[in-house]
Design a protein around this motif. Structure first.
Motif, short mmCIF file in Angstrom:
data_model
loop_
_atom_site.label_atom_id
_atom_site.label_comp_id
_atom_site.label_asym_id
_atom_site.label_seq_id
_atom_site.Cartn_x
_atom_site.Cartn_y
_atom_site.Cartn_z
N ILE A 28 11.72 4.72 -17.62
CA ILE A 28 12.56 5.60 -18.44
C ILE A 28 13.62 4.78 -19.17
O ILE A 28 13.91 5.01 -20.35
CB ILE A 28 13.21 6.69 -17.56
CG1 ILE A 28 12.15 7.64 -17.01
CG2 ILE A 28 14.26 7.48 -18.35
CD1 ILE A 28 12.68 8.65 -16.00
N GLU A 29 14.18 3.80 -18.47
CA GLU A 29 15.19 2.92 -19.05
C GLU A 29 14.63 2.16 -20.25
O GLU A 29 15.27 2.08 -21.31
CB GLU A 29 15.66 1.95 -17.98
CG GLU A 29 16.79 1.03 -18.37
CD GLU A 29 17.20 0.17 -17.19
OE1 GLU A 29 18.33 0.35 -16.72
OE2 GLU A 29 16.38 -0.66 -16.72
N LYS A 30 13.42 1.63 -20.11
CA LYS A 30 12.80 0.88 -21.21
C LYS A 30 12.52 1.77 -22.41
O LYS A 30 12.70 1.37 -23.57
CB LYS A 30 11.51 0.21 -20.73
CG LYS A 30 11.76 -0.97 -19.79
CD LYS A 30 10.45 -1.57 -19.31
CE LYS A 30 10.70 -2.76 -18.39
NZ LYS A 30 9.44 -3.32 -17.83
N ALA B 14 12.08 19.75 -26.64
CA ALA B 14 10.78 20.01 -26.00
C ALA B 14 9.86 18.80 -26.10
O ALA B 14 9.15 18.47 -25.13
CB ALA B 14 10.13 21.23 -26.63
N TYR B 15 9.84 18.12 -27.24
CA TYR B 15 8.97 16.96 -27.42
C TYR B 15 9.38 15.83 -26.47
O TYR B 15 8.54 15.20 -25.82
CB TYR B 15 9.03 16.47 -28.86
CG TYR B 15 8.24 15.21 -29.12
CD1 TYR B 15 6.84 15.23 -29.14
CD2 TYR B 15 8.89 13.98 -29.31
CE1 TYR B 15 6.11 14.07 -29.36
CE2 TYR B 15 8.17 12.82 -29.53
CZ TYR B 15 6.78 12.87 -29.55
OH TYR B 15 6.06 11.72 -29.77
N ASP C 20 5.33 12.94 -18.99
CA ASP C 20 4.17 12.04 -18.97
C ASP C 20 4.48 10.77 -18.19
O ASP C 20 3.64 10.26 -17.44
CB ASP C 20 3.75 11.69 -20.41
CG ASP C 20 3.11 12.86 -21.13
OD1 ASP C 20 2.72 13.83 -20.46
OD2 ASP C 20 3.03 12.82 -22.37
N VAL C 21 5.68 10.24 -18.40
CA VAL C 21 6.09 9.02 -17.68
C VAL C 21 6.14 9.30 -16.17
O VAL C 21 5.66 8.51 -15.36
CB VAL C 21 7.47 8.53 -18.18
CG1 VAL C 21 7.95 7.35 -17.33
CG2 VAL C 21 7.39 8.13 -19.64
N ILE C 22 6.70 10.46 -15.81
CA ILE C 22 6.80 10.82 -14.40
C ILE C 22 5.42 11.01 -13.78
O ILE C 22 5.12 10.52 -12.69
CB ILE C 22 7.64 12.10 -14.23
CG1 ILE C 22 9.09 11.82 -14.60
CG2 ILE C 22 7.54 12.64 -12.80
CD1 ILE C 22 9.98 13.04 -14.63
N PRO D 66 3.06 11.96 -8.37
CA PRO D 66 2.31 13.23 -8.43
C PRO D 66 3.26 14.42 -8.33
O PRO D 66 4.30 14.36 -7.66
CB PRO D 66 1.39 13.14 -7.20
CG PRO D 66 1.25 11.68 -6.94
CD PRO D 66 2.56 11.06 -7.31
N GLN D 67 2.90 15.51 -9.01
CA GLN D 67 3.79 16.66 -9.11
C GLN D 67 3.91 17.48 -7.82
O GLN D 67 4.86 18.22 -7.65
CB GLN D 67 3.29 17.59 -10.23
CG GLN D 67 3.27 16.95 -11.61
CD GLN D 67 4.68 16.74 -12.15
OE1 GLN D 67 5.42 17.69 -12.33
NE2 GLN D 67 5.05 15.48 -12.38
N ASP D 68 2.93 17.36 -6.93
CA ASP D 68 2.88 18.27 -5.79
C ASP D 68 3.25 17.60 -4.46
O ASP D 68 2.93 18.11 -3.39
CB ASP D 68 1.48 18.87 -5.67
CG ASP D 68 0.39 17.80 -5.56
OD1 ASP D 68 0.72 16.60 -5.70
OD2 ASP D 68 -0.77 18.17 -5.33
#
Length: 307
Positions: free
Chosen positions: A234-236, A281-282, A289-291, A296-298
């Motif tokens: 995220i930093e990059k 939103a974009y 996407d980065v996350i 994983p989301q779950d």
């Protein structure tokens, strides 16, 4: 406090500097009624080189300016320094309307007579505290001009209509500034010359893993590494202007891990503390996407933390 000293020893901070801090504390004990103002750090700052520079500056009696982008630990280091030296802290949050009266003090009516109500700079001067001047480049230069005599070799404040106040020997001023925030301005040369300036580096992945695992000792090592890599990515992206730096929030990352420990899924926790920092939103889509590429989301508490 001993925990912080042990931490610095483990980080390899010079013994002579730490001995100097101990001698400073012995020479300038804090009065009992101000002990509640001595901070108890929640986080430690990681970075041997920065620690040694900051300690050397303060031990020689100079004031310190921590300059750098978001999420480089400026406020954490400021609090850590005050805690290590055992000094009471007065926090000064600068804003566009901050003036001399806000900093030094002003007359007020106490119900019977007009008295002088000291501001945070005056109290720092009198009690030998540490003043943390947060986002100093948001204040008007003309407001900061009243501090020039406090910050240079004169170490005094001359308030019109009142006595000249000498700055206590233990008093120090630690300023922070962030580049590019709305409402910020360049500091003038007269003010800059009164500080020793440290350009704060970005936290390394290894140090970020240490920070995360120190705060969450039950976090699985592999997950700590993934969160560290996520923050770095995220930093990059923020540095390359692919996204704004709104999502670049180290406190938010740590809070998200805490929410996962409480029982939220990884997706919900990171959305609350990272993704939703931005309202575009974009950009949210890019951050998600980065996350998703790292976490994983779950994932649930048992997937992230040791039993």
């Amino acid at each position: 406090m001993q925990d912080l000293i042990e931490f610095l020893k483990q980080e390899g901070v010079s013994k002579s500097l730490l001995d100097g801090v101990q001698a400073f504390k012995a020479q300038y004990p804090v009065v009992p009624e101000l002990k509640n103002r001595v901070p108890q750090p929640k986080y430690y700052y990681y970075g041997n080189d920065v620690w040694e520079k900051a300690l050397a500056v303060l031990l020689t009696g100079r004031n310190l300016l921590l300059a750098g982008p978001k999420a480089t630990g400026k406020n954490v280091l400021s609090e850590n320094l005050a805690a290590l030296f055992g000094r009471p802290v007065w926090n000064v949050s600068f804003h566009i309307n901050a003036d001399a009266a806000y900093l030094i003090g002003t007359d007020t009516f106490d119900g019977q007579k007009v008295v002088f109500r000291p501001g945070p700079i005056m109290e720092t001067a009198v009690y030998g505290g540490f003043a943390i001047l947060d986002e100093i480049n948001m204040a008007k230069n003309e407001a900061l001009a009243v501090m020039h005599s406090a910050l240079d070799y004169r170490r005094m404040i001359d308030v019109s209509g009142y006595d000249r106040v000498e700055i206590a020997p233990a008093a120090r001023f630690i300023a922070t500034m962030n580049y590019g925030y709305a409402g910020t301005r360049d500091l003038n040369e007269a003010l800059c010359s009164r500080f020793a300036i440290i350009d704060m580096p970005n936290i390394t992945e290894d140090d970020l893993v240490k920070l995360i695992t120190t705060h969450y000792p039950k976090l699985k090592r592999k997950m700590a590494e993934q969160f560290s890599k996520l923050f770095t990515e995220i930093e990059k992206k923020a540095e390359n202007s692919e996204i704004s730096d709104r999502a670049l929030d180290l406190r938010g990352m740590l809070d998200a891990i805490g929410l996962i420990e409480t029982g939220l899924t990884s997706g919900d926790a990171l959305k609350l503390c990272i993704v939703n920092q931005t309202f575009d939103a974009y950009e949210r889509g890019l951050i998600q996407d980065v996350i998703a590429a790292r976490i994983p989301q779950d994932l649930k508490t048992g997937d992230v933390f040791e039993a």
